[in-house]
Design an enzyme around this catalytic site. Structure first.
Site, PDB file in Angstrom:
ATOM      1  N   ASP A 110       0.826  -1.214   0.000  1.00 32.04           N
ATOM      2  CA  ASP A 110       0.000   0.000   0.000  1.00 32.04           C
ATOM      3  C   ASP A 110       0.857   1.259   0.000  1.00 32.04           C
ATOM      4  O   ASP A 110       1.998   1.248   0.461  1.00 32.04           O
ATOM      5  CB  ASP A 110      -0.931   0.020   1.229  1.00 32.04           C
ATOM      6  CG  ASP A 110      -0.156  -0.034   2.530  1.00 32.04           C
ATOM      7  OD1 ASP A 110       0.841  -0.780   2.595  1.00 32.04           O
ATOM      8  OD2 ASP A 110      -0.533   0.665   3.489  1.00 32.04           O
ATOM      9  N   GLU A 111       0.274   2.306  -0.493  1.00 30.81           N
ATOM     10  CA  GLU A 111       0.811   3.666  -0.372  1.00 30.81           C
ATOM     11  C   GLU A 111       2.311   3.784  -0.659  1.00 30.81           C
ATOM     12  O   GLU A 111       3.035   4.438   0.087  1.00 30.81           O
ATOM     13  CB  GLU A 111       0.530   4.196   1.042  1.00 30.81           C
ATOM     14  CG  GLU A 111      -0.947   4.246   1.345  1.00 30.81           C
ATOM     15  CD  GLU A 111      -1.251   4.661   2.773  1.00 30.81           C
ATOM     16  OE1 GLU A 111      -2.143   5.482   2.965  1.00 30.81           O
ATOM     17  OE2 GLU A 111      -0.601   4.145   3.707  1.00 30.81           O
TER      18      GLU A 111
END
Ligand code: NAG
Length: 535
Positions: A341-342
């Site tokens: 993620d991210e």
């Protein structure tokens, strides 16, 4: 009507006689009233409940019998006896042979019936003289005994001292899960939680039939699992947490203990090492991992998306190979979560290259890869699983690639969101999630085809929580609702009905010493169970 009343009278009279016979020298007490089986507050709600007009009397003459040849059934029987001892202080023997000296029996039976084909399915038949729990596997039996535990009321210690006989209302329960994956995630990286804390969480989750525990073991602020081939990860990376406290980590023995404890409760542990972003603690321990070639300081703040591995260096993949190997060797479950993620500072192509390469490593070590929904952008194998948390577009891509999806929408399922503006703990970037909002949605409503939904998961990120009481405050009662969203069929889920059943969980939560959020939306009950003395 008259017939029913008559049957009830005969029943209470016979219980009364029984009590008198068993407790000659004590003031006899009789439990009144016996609740109808369909009115007992079970969570998650079973598929089907049919009540009859009688009850099984659980008392000192009760014994548990388990199928002899079926593996694990004896342990499930012992687990039930242990829990009933803690709840109502009865010593119930657990045997594998029946004898004639016992009056009342709880049978935990292995059965090959077609209706029990799903491993977690079970049937519970409660008659006057016996309770029969049928399941195909020990896992199914284990889910069944959670229901049985909920059929016995939690009472005050005063009542406990007096009470000798516990009626379990008769009827039958036919039950199996809607989704096989019913998860909860705990972030032990932003703040560390001890083995004991995690065990308590496991106990509470398994009572509500949650069967997957996802542990978020690394992030910018901390590395929490000992890796023998890379010791600085915990020496340096494990030494802090959000706010600058001293952090901590699980030794490999600690981790194995968590896995063992979860396994005893038929719960699969899913380890997550978040990468290529969220990796500041790893790069602070071994700077060659870092994408910008610099040695970063340890990080104690709450920002996300600023760190990345160097995704084009082979030594980074040798490192990942060691980490995945050591963790996989200690993890009996089929999954390994690679985060993903991210990764805001990783170039798009580098990210895709990274995810593809890590998937090969995960597969090499015998695991199936899970990642946050961003991984659907890679040329991933359809065997990988996307955990949908934020982007509907990514969820769509995952479905196009025929991947399975774990449904965890932050707006509904994030346990770290505040209940409302007055709640001190938690964040609100995805909104406020009061107890009704947390329950009133369905994993099926987002257009992800049913065959692609693996199940649901409720993540608890720990930036704002520092101890088990705070953990419990954000998780309970919302996580109880998530258990029902994952287990019960849509027709059986209804807020008005659920909120009454949730209110009835208070005596259990209080006995377990759970610091739950006392939402005003719920009428929290004291024990419903009352007694009348026969004069
Ligand atoms: C997200 C981050 C997570 C953070 C959380 C707080 C995911 C997949 N990523 O920004 O690191 O702790 O929000 O709610 O949720």
């Amino acid at each position: 009507m008259i017939k029913t009343v008559l049957i009830r009278c005969i029943f209470f009279l016979s219980i009364g006689i029984l009590v008198l016979a068993c407790q000659e020298n004590q003031k006899p007490r009789i439990p009144m009233p016996v609740t109808n089986l369909s009115d007992i507050s079970l969570i998650p709600k079973p598929t089907k409940t049919i009540a009859t007009n009688s009850a099984f009397a659980l008392d000192q003459f009760t014994a548990i019998y388990t199928s002899k040849s079926a593996t694990g059934f004896d342990k499930v029987g012992k687990f039930l006896a242990e829990k009933l001892k803690a709840k109502i202080n009865l010593d119930i023997p657990v045997n594998q042979e029946t004898t004639n000296t016992i009056d009342r029996v709880i049978y935990i039976n292995q059965s090959d019936s077609i209706v029990l084909e799903t491993p977690e399915a079970y049937q519970l038949y409660i008659n006057q003289d016996s309770i029969i729990l049928n399941a195909n596997t020990a896992e199914g039996a284990f889910r069944g005994i959670q229901t049985l535990r909920q059929l016995v009321p939690d009472v005050s210690t005063d009542t406990l001292a007096e009470q000798k006989i516990w009626p379990v209302p008769s009827g039958k329960i036919i039950d199996s899960p809607n989704f096989g994956y019913r998860g909860a995630m705990l972030d032990v990286a932003r703040h560390f939680f001890s083995v004991e804390d995690v065990k308590k969480y496991i106990d509470l989750l398994s009572y509500y039939k949650i069967n997957m525990l996802h542990l978020h073991l690394s992030d910018d602020q901390g590395w929490r699992i000992e890796i023998k081939s890379w010791p600085k990860l915990t020496e340096i990376g494990g030494s802090t947490e959000v706010g600058g406290e001293s952090g901590g980590f699980y030794t490999q023995e600690d981790y194995k203990e968590i896995v063992r404890y979860a396994q005893e409760r038929y719960m699969t542990v899913i380890p997550e090492i978040d990468m290529p972003g969220h990796t500041n603690s790893a790069s602070a321990s071994y700077p060659f991992l870092n994408g910008n070639g610099k040695t970063p300081e340890l990080y104690e703040g709450m920002r996300v998306g600023f760190s990345t591995f160097d995704t084009r260096k082979d030594t980074v993949y040798s490192f990942i190979d060691d980490v995945v190997r050591e963790i996989s060797e200690m993890t009996p479950g089929p999954y390994f979560h690679m985060g993903g993620d991210e990764s805001h500072v990783t170039k798009k192509n580098d990210y895709i290259y990274f995810v593809n390469r890590v998937e090969k490593i995960v597969q090499k070590h015998g695991k199936r890869m899970i990642g946050w929904d961003e991984i659907a952008n890679a040329d991933i194998d359809s065997n990988a699983i996307a955990q949908w948390w934020a982007s509907e577009e990514n969820a769509k891509k995952a479905v196009e690639k025929n991947m399975k999806v774990i449904v965890s929408p932050a707006k509904k399922a994030y346990l770290d969101m505040q209940y409302d503006t007055l709640t001190k703990l938690g964040l609100h970037w995805a909104g406020y999630i009061p107890v009704d909002t947390a329950y009133q949605w369905t994993p099926e409503e987002y257009g992800i085809p049913m065959e692609n939904i693996l199940g649901t998961e409720a993540p608890l990120w720990s930036e704002t929580i520092t101890n088990i009481e705070e953990l419990e405050y954000l998780a309970f009662p919302r996580v109880i609702g998530y258990s029902e969203l994952a287990w019960s069929i849509p027709e059986n889920r209804n807020w008005e009905d659920y909120k009454v059943r949730l209110g009835d969980q208070a005596p259990f939560l209080e006995r377990m010493n759970v610091n739950y959020y006392p939402s005003k939306l719920i009428d929290w009950k004291k024990s419903k169970f009352t007694y009348e003395t026969i004069e």
